[in-house]
Write a protein that holds these residues in place. Structure first.
Motif, PDB file in Angstrom:
ATOM      1  N   HIS A 145       0.809  -1.224   0.000  1.00 34.34           N
ATOM      2  CA  HIS A 145       0.000   0.000   0.000  1.00 34.34           C
ATOM      3  C   HIS A 145       0.838   1.267   0.000  1.00 34.34           C
ATOM      4  CE1 HIS A 145      -3.572  -2.427   0.767  1.00 34.34           C
ATOM      5  NE2 HIS A 145      -2.926  -3.021   1.753  1.00 34.34           N
ATOM      6  N   LEU A 146       2.162   1.137   0.143  1.00 35.89           N
ATOM      7  CA  LEU A 146       2.986   2.335   0.246  1.00 35.89           C
ATOM      8  C   LEU A 146       3.220   2.969  -1.116  1.00 35.89           C
ATOM      9  CD1 LEU A 146       5.791   1.376   2.801  1.00 35.89           C
ATOM     10  CD2 LEU A 146       3.714   2.695   3.212  1.00 35.89           C
ATOM     11  N   PRO A 147       3.076   4.279  -1.238  1.00 33.27           N
ATOM     12  CA  PRO A 147       3.443   4.960  -2.491  1.00 33.27           C
ATOM     13  C   PRO A 147       4.951   4.928  -2.688  1.00 33.27           C
ATOM     14  CG  PRO A 147       2.857   6.551  -0.790  1.00 33.27           C
ATOM     15  CD  PRO A 147       2.545   5.200  -0.222  1.00 33.27           C
ATOM     16  N   GLN A 148       5.375   5.193  -3.913  1.00 34.54           N
ATOM     17  CA  GLN A 148       6.792   5.111  -4.247  1.00 34.54           C
ATOM     18  C   GLN A 148       7.632   6.048  -3.387  1.00 34.54           C
ATOM     19  OE1 GLN A 148       8.066   2.862  -6.574  1.00 34.54           O
ATOM     20  NE2 GLN A 148       9.981   3.453  -5.591  1.00 34.54           N
ATOM     21  N   ALA A 149       7.113   7.221  -3.070  1.00 41.69           N
ATOM     22  CA  ALA A 149       7.886   8.170  -2.263  1.00 41.69           C
ATOM     23  C   ALA A 149       8.195   7.593  -0.881  1.00 41.69           C
ATOM     24  CB  ALA A 149       7.116   9.482  -2.120  1.00 41.69           C
ATOM     25  N   GLU A 150       7.248   6.869  -0.292  1.00 40.01           N
ATOM     26  CA  GLU A 150       7.482   6.262   1.016  1.00 40.01           C
ATOM     27  C   GLU A 150       8.477   5.101   0.908  1.00 40.01           C
ATOM     28  OE1 GLU A 150       5.312   7.052   4.481  1.00 40.01           O
ATOM     29  OE2 GLU A 150       6.631   8.350   3.323  1.00 40.01           O
ATOM     30  N   ARG A 151       8.412   4.354  -0.181  1.00 34.98           N
ATOM     31  CA  ARG A 151       9.384   3.278  -0.388  1.00 34.98           C
ATOM     32  C   ARG A 151      10.790   3.843  -0.525  1.00 34.98           C
ATOM     33  NH1 ARG A 151       6.304  -0.893  -4.577  1.00 34.98           N
ATOM     34  NH2 ARG A 151       4.405  -1.146  -3.321  1.00 34.98           N
ATOM     35  N   ASN A 152      10.931   4.916  -1.262  1.00 33.32           N
ATOM     36  CA  ASN A 152      12.249   5.540  -1.404  1.00 33.32           C
ATOM     37  C   ASN A 152      12.743   6.069  -0.065  1.00 33.32           C
ATOM     38  OD1 ASN A 152      12.074   5.004  -4.120  1.00 33.32           O
ATOM     39  ND2 ASN A 152      11.465   7.075  -4.692  1.00 33.32           N
ATOM     40  N   HIS A 153      11.829   6.601   0.756  1.00 38.02           N
ATOM     41  CA  HIS A 153      12.208   7.089   2.082  1.00 38.02           C
ATOM     42  C   HIS A 153      12.745   5.947   2.937  1.00 38.02           C
ATOM     43  CE1 HIS A 153      12.023   9.722   5.609  1.00 38.02           C
ATOM     44  NE2 HIS A 153      11.517   8.693   6.267  1.00 38.02           N
ATOM     45  N   TYR A 154      12.121   4.792   2.856  1.00 38.63           N
ATOM     46  CA  TYR A 154      12.603   3.631   3.602  1.00 38.63           C
ATOM     47  C   TYR A 154      14.027   3.274   3.193  1.00 38.63           C
ATOM     48  CZ  TYR A 154      13.413  -1.322   4.484  1.00 38.63           C
ATOM     49  OH  TYR A 154      13.986  -2.514   4.842  1.00 38.63           O
ATOM     50  N   ARG A 155      14.286   3.202   1.892  1.00 39.66           N
ATOM     51  CA  ARG A 155      15.609   2.784   1.427  1.00 39.66           C
ATOM     52  C   ARG A 155      16.679   3.816   1.778  1.00 39.66           C
ATOM     53  NH1 ARG A 155      13.007   0.329  -3.417  1.00 39.66           N
ATOM     54  NH2 ARG A 155      13.739   1.984  -4.759  1.00 39.66           N
ATOM     55  N   ARG A 156      16.311   5.115   1.766  1.00 37.11           N
ATOM     56  CA  ARG A 156      17.308   6.145   2.051  1.00 37.11           C
ATOM     57  C   ARG A 156      17.607   6.267   3.543  1.00 37.11           C
ATOM     58  NH1 ARG A 156      14.377   9.268  -1.757  1.00 37.11           N
ATOM     59  NH2 ARG A 156      13.353  10.317  -0.007  1.00 37.11           N
ATOM     60  N   HIS A 157      16.585   6.154   4.374  1.00 39.39           N
ATOM     61  CA  HIS A 157      16.754   6.532   5.779  1.00 39.39           C
ATOM     62  C   HIS A 157      16.581   5.388   6.774  1.00 39.39           C
ATOM     63  CE1 HIS A 157      16.846  10.689   4.459  1.00 39.39           C
ATOM     64  NE2 HIS A 157      15.696  10.535   3.840  1.00 39.39           N
ATOM     65  N   LEU A 158      15.872   4.335   6.417  1.00 39.60           N
ATOM     66  CA  LEU A 158      15.558   3.299   7.395  1.00 39.60           C
ATOM     67  C   LEU A 158      16.150   1.942   7.072  1.00 39.60           C
ATOM     68  CD1 LEU A 158      11.812   4.212   8.000  1.00 39.60           C
ATOM     69  CD2 LEU A 158      13.725   4.604   9.545  1.00 39.60           C
ATOM     70  N   LEU A 159      16.619   1.746   5.850  1.00 34.21           N
ATOM     71  CA  LEU A 159      17.138   0.440   5.455  1.00 34.21           C
ATOM     72  C   LEU A 159      18.320   0.026   6.326  1.00 34.21           C
ATOM     73  CD1 LEU A 159      17.373  -2.011   3.593  1.00 34.21           C
ATOM     74  CD2 LEU A 159      18.689  -0.589   2.012  1.00 34.21           C
ATOM     75  N   GLY A 160      19.270   0.946   6.543  1.00 33.38           N
ATOM     76  CA  GLY A 160      20.442   0.605   7.337  1.00 33.38           C
ATOM     77  C   GLY A 160      20.081   0.216   8.760  1.00 33.38           C
ATOM     78  N   LEU A 161      19.148   0.946   9.367  1.00 38.84           N
ATOM     79  CA  LEU A 161      18.717   0.640  10.729  1.00 38.84           C
ATOM     80  C   LEU A 161      17.993  -0.702  10.778  1.00 38.84           C
ATOM     81  CD1 LEU A 161      18.530   1.772  13.643  1.00 38.84           C
ATOM     82  CD2 LEU A 161      16.283   2.706  12.990  1.00 38.84           C
ATOM     83  N   HIS A 162      17.107  -0.918   9.811  1.00 39.93           N
ATOM     84  CA  HIS A 162      16.370  -2.175   9.752  1.00 39.93           C
ATOM     85  C   HIS A 162      17.325  -3.354   9.597  1.00 39.93           C
ATOM     86  CE1 HIS A 162      12.942  -4.626   7.643  1.00 39.93           C
ATOM     87  NE2 HIS A 162      13.301  -5.144   8.807  1.00 39.93           N
ATOM     88  N   ARG A 163      18.306  -3.198   8.718  1.00 33.93           N
ATOM     89  CA  ARG A 163      19.269  -4.268   8.498  1.00 33.93           C
ATOM     90  C   ARG A 163      20.096  -4.531   9.756  1.00 33.93           C
ATOM     91  NH1 ARG A 163      24.478  -4.145   7.780  1.00 33.93           N
ATOM     92  NH2 ARG A 163      25.492  -5.970   6.891  1.00 33.93           N
TER      93      ARG A 163
END
Length: 437
Positions: A298-316
């Protein structure tokens, strides 16, 4: 290579049935799991190429890297998704039958040398291949420079100028698409040996803060290297330890939201609830990550890009862990003062005493192979890759790179699930792309 087998007689495959040509880019655990999935679930003749820039299949556990312990416990390392205890059973049958280790701890919780895991994967590979007389497996050592879509399939171009055409390509490079694991181990050992011979050696700098960094650092110390080691990590944190294998975890329903902030509020809420019940946050992160696929749709592309830029490292960082005893040893090493954290640095612009130990799945590197915009890449649950929501036909992605494109768990079990889902997708969607060879 040692397991390449050509189809000898024409009668070995059904007459008139075309042979699908498939490339699997990556010959580590993710690539081998994909090849096993192909042989177990793709019910048609095919020829598969296992392509790796540096390593032969199974070489991920050679030398010192093979003595390092697996990042995940044995209970999570089966290559057969319908038999989740398969690796544990293999260990007990082949190594610990009647032994004290199995009796005291059980194989499920063991972190074993990676060479044992490699032997298990190669054994299952050989068994799957023995049952498929209509399959041919080839290996190819070469660095992929480009993956191009063509009307009749895909073309892989290599850095030496050669190319090969395929009906389907599976990118299964794990953490090696940008940084090569074998090169990290070799460079670290060579640098340590060189510095040990110097009268006033400068510090040895290791870049990263994941399981590979932990394994290389402890291996250097076990080998007698006594010089100063600096760890250049963005967050200055140790790799996270596994939990104690809490079971019976129940989670609330993930929110049907178009906001990434709401999704991570859900994870924090569940972690607090687990802590109140005496559970571990590790189990919550694993279970919640697996369920975030519902949110991701359900996430729009802008929210997906936000995840990869800012939250991916923390999640990993909180998803990829090491054995608890390894974590204690690593913490003790920092307490000695011989090893300390320093600000992050770029190993490409540093000297020969700076070693790249990072394990970063790179959507940017994948986008470079395709000549696409990294921010526009997405992958669905079947591993089918899309750019600007347009499906790139004949191309699948599994493993760490796939998990970096959507917020799923960074686990080997998830890689295996991705591989089998991708193969089922190839079975149903890829037949029209098969070339008549």
């Amino acid at each position: 290579m040692f397991f390449e087998r050509a189809v000898g007689e024409e009668g070995a495959r059904p007459a008139g049935q075309p042979v699908m040509r498939i490339a699997v880019i990556g010959a580590g655990p993710s690539g081998l799991a994909t090849a096993i999935a192909l042989m177990r679930r793709l019910h048609r003749p095919f020829e598969a190429w296992l392509i790796d820039a540096e390593d032969a299949p199974g070489a991920f556990a050679d030398g010192a890297a093979g003595r390092a312990l697996t990042t995940e416990p044995a209970r999570d390392l089966s290559v057969v998704p319908d038999r989740p205890e398969d690796f544990c059973d293999w260990l007990k049958t082949g190594l610990f039958s009647g032994g004290a280790v199995a009796a005291l701890r059980g194989a499920q919780d063991l972190h074993v040398p990676r060479s044992l895991f490699r032997d298990y994967v190669m054994a299952r590979f050989a068994e799957a291949l023995a049952l498929r007389r209509d399959v041919r497996i080839r290996t190819f050592r070469g660095a992929v420079r480009h993956i191009g879509l063509r009307a009749e399939g895909l073309r892989i171009g290599f850095r030496d100028g050669e190319y090969a055409d395929f009906d389907h390509v599976v990118v299964a490079t794990g953490f090696g698409i940008a940084q090569r694991e074998a090169a990290s181990w070799r460079a670290a050992r060579a640098a340590a040996e060189r510095l040990s011979q110097a009268e006033a050696p400068p510090p040895l700098t290791l870049v990263g803060n994941g399981p590979r960094l932990a394994a290389i650092l402890l291996d250097l110390r076990a080998g007698g290297y006594a010089g100063e080691i600096r760890v250049a990590a963005a967050a200055g944190r140790l790799p996270q330890p596994h939990g104690r294998g809490e079971g019976g975890m129940t989670l609330g329903v993930p929110p049907a939201t178009r906001s990434l902030k709401d999704a991570f509020r859900y994870i924090r809420r569940e972690c607090r609830a687990a802590e109140a019940q005496g559970g571990g946050w590790q189990s919550v992160v694993d279970a919640a990550s697996a369920r975030l696929s519902v949110v991701w749709r359900h996430l729009p592309q802008a929210e997906r890009n936000h995840y990869r830029r800012h939250l991916l490292g923390l999640h990993r960082h909180f998803s990829i862990r090491i054995a608890r005893d390894i974590h204690r040893r690593l913490a003790g090493e920092f307490e000695t003062g011989r090893t300390r954290f320093v600000p992050p640095c770029d190993p490409k612009s540093s000297g020969e005493n700076t070693i790249d130990c990072r394990e970063t799945p790179s959507a940017r590197a994948l986008a470079g192979l395709l000549g696409r915009d990294a921010a526009a890449l997405t992958v669905n649950e079947c591993g089918r890759l899309a750019s600007h929501e347009a499906v790139l036909g004949g191309l699948s992605v599994v493993g760490a790179v796939a998990s970096s494109l959507r917020p799923g768990p960074f686990t080997f079990a998830e890689t295996v699930r991705q591989a089998y889902r991708a193969v089922l997708d190839i079975q149903t969607q890829g037949l029209a792309r098969v070339s008549q060879r």
